[in-house]
Design an enzyme around this catalytic site. Structure first.
Site, PDB file in Angstrom:
ATOM      1  N   LYS A 155      -2.539  -1.303   7.914  1.00 27.06           N
ATOM      2  CA  LYS A 155      -3.223  -1.187   8.058  1.00 27.06           C
ATOM      3  C   LYS A 155      -4.310  -2.180   9.016  1.00 27.06           C
ATOM      4  O   LYS A 155      -4.057  -3.660   9.085  1.00 27.06           O
ATOM      5  CB  LYS A 155      -4.473  -1.703   6.755  1.00 27.06           C
ATOM      6  CG  LYS A 155      -5.481  -1.618   6.455  1.00 27.06           C
ATOM      7  CD  LYS A 155      -6.578  -1.255   5.216  1.00 27.06           C
ATOM      8  CE  LYS A 155      -7.897  -0.900   5.011  1.00 27.06           C
ATOM      9  NZ  LYS A 155      -8.118  -0.878   3.816  1.00 27.06           N
ATOM     10  N   ARG A 160      -0.132  -2.703  -6.301  1.00 17.94           N
ATOM     11  CA  ARG A 160      -0.487  -3.784  -5.136  1.00 17.94           C
ATOM     12  C   ARG A 160      -1.450  -4.249  -6.532  1.00 17.94           C
ATOM     13  O   ARG A 160      -1.441  -5.784  -6.499  1.00 17.94           O
ATOM     14  CB  ARG A 160      -1.073  -2.785  -4.150  1.00 17.94           C
ATOM     15  CG  ARG A 160      -1.848  -3.759  -3.327  1.00 17.94           C
ATOM     16  CD  ARG A 160      -1.849  -3.064  -1.686  1.00 17.94           C
ATOM     17  NE  ARG A 160      -2.563  -3.738  -0.946  1.00 17.94           N
ATOM     18  CZ  ARG A 160      -2.432  -4.815   0.002  1.00 17.94           C
ATOM     19  NH1 ARG A 160      -1.155  -5.334  -0.244  1.00 17.94           N
ATOM     20  NH2 ARG A 160      -3.735  -5.425   1.000  1.00 17.94           N
ATOM     21  N   HIS A 165      -4.165  -9.407   4.418  1.00 14.61           N
ATOM     22  CA  HIS A 165      -5.490  -9.017   4.406  1.00 14.61           C
ATOM     23  C   HIS A 165      -6.187 -10.308   5.222  1.00 14.61           C
ATOM     24  O   HIS A 165      -5.686 -10.932   5.421  1.00 14.61           O
ATOM     25  CB  HIS A 165      -6.260  -9.700   3.045  1.00 14.61           C
ATOM     26  CG  HIS A 165      -6.240  -9.106   1.630  1.00 14.61           C
ATOM     27  ND1 HIS A 165      -6.448  -9.182   0.740  1.00 14.61           N
ATOM     28  CD2 HIS A 165      -6.067  -7.843   1.780  1.00 14.61           C
ATOM     29  CE1 HIS A 165      -6.295  -8.942  -0.343  1.00 14.61           C
ATOM     30  NE2 HIS A 165      -5.356  -6.804   0.554  1.00 14.61           N
ATOM     31  N   ARG A 213       0.976  -1.113  -0.478  1.00 14.11           N
ATOM     32  CA  ARG A 213      -0.373  -0.226  -0.185  1.00 14.11           C
ATOM     33  C   ARG A 213       1.144   1.012   0.788  1.00 14.11           C
ATOM     34  O   ARG A 213       2.076   0.869   0.672  1.00 14.11           O
ATOM     35  CB  ARG A 213      -0.631  -0.108   0.866  1.00 14.11           C
ATOM     36  CG  ARG A 213      -1.637  -1.356   1.328  1.00 14.11           C
ATOM     37  CD  ARG A 213      -2.413  -0.731   2.425  1.00 14.11           C
ATOM     38  NE  ARG A 213      -3.274  -2.176   2.880  1.00 14.11           N
ATOM     39  CZ  ARG A 213      -3.216  -3.409   3.601  1.00 14.11           C
ATOM     40  NH1 ARG A 213      -2.071  -3.320   3.822  1.00 14.11           N
ATOM     41  NH2 ARG A 213      -4.344  -4.067   3.495  1.00 14.11           N
ATOM     42  N   TYR A 267      -9.215 -10.917  -6.243  1.00 10.70           N
ATOM     43  CA  TYR A 267      -8.664 -10.549  -7.475  1.00 10.70           C
ATOM     44  C   TYR A 267      -8.623 -12.204  -8.700  1.00 10.70           C
ATOM     45  O   TYR A 267      -8.588 -12.113  -9.914  1.00 10.70           O
ATOM     46  CB  TYR A 267      -7.034 -10.553  -7.660  1.00 10.70           C
ATOM     47  CG  TYR A 267      -6.669  -9.682  -6.480  1.00 10.70           C
ATOM     48  CD1 TYR A 267      -6.328  -8.367  -7.215  1.00 10.70           C
ATOM     49  CD2 TYR A 267      -6.279  -9.202  -5.142  1.00 10.70           C
ATOM     50  CE1 TYR A 267      -6.287  -7.219  -6.524  1.00 10.70           C
ATOM     51  CE2 TYR A 267      -6.230  -8.475  -4.117  1.00 10.70           C
ATOM     52  CZ  TYR A 267      -5.838  -7.597  -5.089  1.00 10.70           C
ATOM     53  OH  TYR A 267      -6.012  -5.684  -3.749  1.00 10.70           O
ATOM     54  N   HIS A 283      -1.937   2.590  -6.480  1.00  6.56           N
ATOM     55  CA  HIS A 283      -2.059   1.189  -5.653  1.00  6.56           C
ATOM     56  C   HIS A 283      -2.277  -0.007  -6.930  1.00  6.56           C
ATOM     57  O   HIS A 283      -2.826  -0.698  -6.124  1.00  6.56           O
ATOM     58  CB  HIS A 283      -3.248   2.050  -4.912  1.00  6.56           C
ATOM     59  CG  HIS A 283      -4.372  -0.068  -3.563  1.00  6.56           C
ATOM     60  ND1 HIS A 283      -3.487   0.310  -2.878  1.00  6.56           N
ATOM     61  CD2 HIS A 283      -5.547  -0.371  -4.371  1.00  6.56           C
ATOM     62  CE1 HIS A 283      -4.067  -0.481  -2.368  1.00  6.56           C
ATOM     63  NE2 HIS A 283      -5.299  -0.866  -2.198  1.00  6.56           N
TER      64      HIS A 283
END
Length: 357
Positions: free
Chosen positions: A240, A307, A330, A215, A339, A304
């Site tokens: 995050k 990524r 994640h 990120r 994805y 982004h």
């Protein structure tokens, strides 16, 4: 602290309707040269008979002046009662140890309702009035579903953390979210992007973002000591959700990385600004936009997108979804599974009935 900072005195004031910091010092030609070299963007004010710089976080940090609290910019626009509630909310978010970015986002969203309310107390808002406000955001302000969700989350957090009245939101109607697919660059486009980037630092920024799937907040927070060349990995600290993780450091990145360290000699952060401060998100985004323009790629993607491309290309290369989830940091595999919807490998296995005729 250098000699120049010891001789400077500062004063906060307004100049041409802009907040500035006046910098005064005894006239000395050598001192003046040093000041102009240190602050090339400083301007002279005849009115104040002093040099001045913009009153910003960047200059306050460099001048060792107290930094404003997150959200202070809104206080002068709020009525007294709601100002008190705003401060309570800020304190609650701080106590919850949310990241500065999250606090800033929540306070900005919350403050825009308070400005509209004027002297009507926020803590007296009902479900009906909240629904009316969110409808106003959609119809009058033309906010997207994502923007309305962001504002709802912020205001709901206030009712939960400060008033303990989360039930007020039980009857608030949320718009159906738009499930947008990530914008992905092909491998050929990634290669064009790198070829078009001649600046050593900018190239490393782009290759690091793509090569590690970072990120932008993780990219600019990366420190020199976070990279372990022996183990070929980078430590992503307090990402995050305040989670740490390790990512693979690409072997092909090593020569460029070592050349960069030799040329730029960063002190703390891997990517630093003009005055050795942490690189900004805006600067990293600008590097990406300029590279896209030079490469002739027009996909409307931000940094982004590198990524997203990293994750998609790993999936197309046969990497297990669980490994990709861990590399991206994640919490839930469902976040990573998006994805599969943009992977060429997945889509190309499906034959159109037109081709079967």
């Amino acid at each position: 602290m250098t000699n120049i900072f010891r001789k400077l005195t500062f004063q906060e004031t307004l100049h041409r309707n802009q907040k500035v910091i006046l910098c005064s010092f005894p006239y000395d030609l050598q001192l003046l040269k040093e000041f102009r070299k240190t602050f090339p963007s400083a301007k002279w004010s005849r009115t104040h008979n002093a040099w001045y710089v913009k009153d910003s976080t960047r200059y306050r940090s460099r001048l060792k002046l107290p930094l404003p609290e997150i959200g202070d910019v809104w206080l002068s626009k709020l009525y007294e009662h709601n100002k008190t509630e705003f401060i309570k909310f800020r304190n609650a978010l701080t106590q919850k140890a949310f990241s500065p970015n999250t606090i800033n986002t929540y306070l900005s969203e919350f403050a825009q309702l308070l400005v509209l309310l004027k002297n009507h107390p926020i803590d007296a808002m009902t479900s009906e009035r909240l629904n009316s406000y969110f409808l106003y955001c959609i119809k009058r302000l033309k906010h997207s579903e994502a923007q309305v969700h962001s504002r709802m989350n912020a205001i709901k957090s206030y009712f939960r953390l400060v008033l303990n009245k989360e039930a007020v939101f039980d009857n608030v109607i949320r718009p159906k979210p738009h499930k947008q697919l990530p914008k992905v660059l092909s491998k050929q486009e990634i290669a064009k992007l790198f070829t078009a980037t001649k600046n050593l630092k900018h190239l490393l920024i782009l290759k690091t973002a793509y090569g590690m799937g970072l990120r932008v907040s993780e990219l600019i927070a990366l420190k020199v000591n976070d990279v372990d060349m022996d183990r070929r990995q980078a430590h992503i600290v307090s990402s995050k959700g305040k989670k740490d993780r390790y990512v693979h450091f690409p072997e092909s990145l090593k020569p460029l990385y070592l050349d960069y360290l030799k040329a730029y000699q960063p002190s703390i952060y891997l990517f630093e600004g003009q005055f050795s401060e942490q690189y900004t998100v805006r600067s990293a985004q600008s590097v990406f936009r300029n590279a896209m323009k030079k490469a002739g790629i027009n996909k409307g993607s931000g940094i982004h997108g590198l990524r997203h491309s990293y994750a998609t290309h790993l999936l197309e290369a046969g990497t297990d979804m669980v490994f990709i989830q861990k590399l991206l940091g994640h919490n839930h595999i469902k976040t990573t599974e998006i994805y599969a919807k943009v992977s060429n490998k997945t889509l190309s296995n499906v034959q159109s009935p037109l081709d079967a005729l």
